[in-house]
Design an enzyme around this catalytic site. Structure first.
Site, PDB file in Angstrom:
ATOM      1  N   SER A 133       0.951  -1.133  -0.214  1.00  0.00           N
ATOM      2  CA  SER A 133      -0.157  -0.196   0.176  1.00  0.00           C
ATOM      3  C   SER A 133       1.232   1.413  -0.116  1.00  0.00           C
ATOM      4  O   SER A 133       2.255   0.748   0.466  1.00  0.00           O
ATOM      5  CB  SER A 133      -1.047  -0.211   1.268  1.00  0.00           C
ATOM      6  OG  SER A 133      -1.245   1.388   1.571  1.00  0.00           O
ATOM      7  N   TYR A 146      -1.694  -1.218  10.909  1.00  0.00           N
ATOM      8  CA  TYR A 146      -2.225  -1.529   9.445  1.00  0.00           C
ATOM      9  C   TYR A 146      -1.180  -0.982   8.824  1.00  0.00           C
ATOM     10  O   TYR A 146      -0.542  -1.674   7.978  1.00  0.00           O
ATOM     11  CB  TYR A 146      -3.545  -0.735   9.051  1.00  0.00           C
ATOM     12  CG  TYR A 146      -3.481  -0.819   7.624  1.00  0.00           C
ATOM     13  CD1 TYR A 146      -3.889  -2.084   6.690  1.00  0.00           C
ATOM     14  CD2 TYR A 146      -2.792   0.391   7.304  1.00  0.00           C
ATOM     15  CE1 TYR A 146      -3.680  -1.797   5.463  1.00  0.00           C
ATOM     16  CE2 TYR A 146      -3.131   0.451   5.249  1.00  0.00           C
ATOM     17  CZ  TYR A 146      -3.364  -0.805   5.113  1.00  0.00           C
ATOM     18  OH  TYR A 146      -3.451  -0.850   3.525  1.00  0.00           O
TER      19      TYR A 146
END
Length: 276
Positions: A133, A146
């Site tokens: 990401s 995360y």
């Protein structure tokens, strides 16, 4: 020419679904893995081979790889896409949830890679695609666990790339920006479960609102942007080591490199609408 085989995790929706369909269109035999295969039936009608797989269960991972090898004899492309966003203040998120975030986003991907690599090495070819990401290069408020998983997968991918070079196996990192999937809603739900009350409630409300924002959702890139990027990577003679693509990915990663820490803190806090 023997048809190449691809295994894509998290194939029931979003990036995984788009990637599976893209690789099918390129002539690959594609196994789409998900915990619930009922969500894969519409894709099966378009050529996908559904595969029940829980990336947190070793027997499930072994069984999935064994099936692919028994039916096709090879794994040419592994796309580690399964994952989710667990948001919440570090003080609030339970250790159990933190471990699950790592189990799904990191350890599941690494274990599946371990199981696939002997088959790639035997052919001295293959491509491992790890979906990290832009969150593996930047940080956002209340997203500590995360981001930790994505930073970890970035580092593991770098080490793996060097280790596998002598065997003719490529390792590619895909760094999506904002993509129109279920991710934002799931992250917002997790955030509210963890931090909707207590000392971080104001921050949690602001970030959850940002994650669900209709204005923001209109700017998000479709999952096909990532699927097309993966297709370019796996068909390239010498793929890039990283591809940052999708809404906001390149600008935000660039700003993180350029700005001092506290300046970036201010920027990202304002963009999340945090109270000051």
């Amino acid at each position: 020419m023997t048809t190449k085989t691809a295994l894509v995790t998290g194939a029931s929706s979003g990036i995984g679904e788009a990637t599976a369909l893209k690789l099918i269109s390129l002539g690959y035999t594609v196994y789409g893995a998900a915990r619930r295969t009922d969500r894969l039936q519409s894709l099966a009608e378009r050529g996908l081979r559904p595969l029940a797989m829980d990336v947190t269960d070793d027997d499930s991972l072994r069984g999935g790889v064994d099936r692919v090898i028994s039916e096709t004899g090879r794994i040419d492309v592994l796309v580690n896409n399964a994952g989710y966003g667990s948001y919440g203040a570090l003080e609030d998120v339970s250790q159990e949830e933190a471990r699950r975030q790592f189990d799904v986003n990191v350890f599941g991907a690494v274990r599946l890679t371990q199981l696939a690599l002997p088959h790639m090495r035997s052919r001295r070819s293959g491509t491992v695609v790890n979906i990290t990401s832009m969150g593996g290069k930047i940080y956002t408020p209340l997203g500590g666990w995360y981001h930790a998983t994505k930073f970890a997968l970035e580092a593991l991918s770098d080490c793996l790339r060097v280790e596998l070079k002598p065997f003719g196996i490529d390792v590619v990192v895909i760094e999506p920006g904002g993509i129109a999937t279920e991710w934002g809603a799931i992250a917002a739900d997790r955030l509210e479960q963890s931090s909707a009350t207590g000392p971080y409630s104001d921050q949690a409300a602001a970030v959850a609102t940002s994650l669900r924002s209709e204005t923001m959702s209109k700017r998000l890139s479709p999952p096909t942007v990532i699927a097309d990027t993966i297709a370019r990577a796996v068909t390239a003679r010498r793929p890039k080591t990283r591809y940052a693509t999708g809404f906001g990915a390149r600008p935000l990663i660039g700003l993180r490199r350029l700005l001092p820490d506290r300046a970036y803190d201010t920027l990202i806090s304002r963009s999340a609408g945090l109270p000051r």
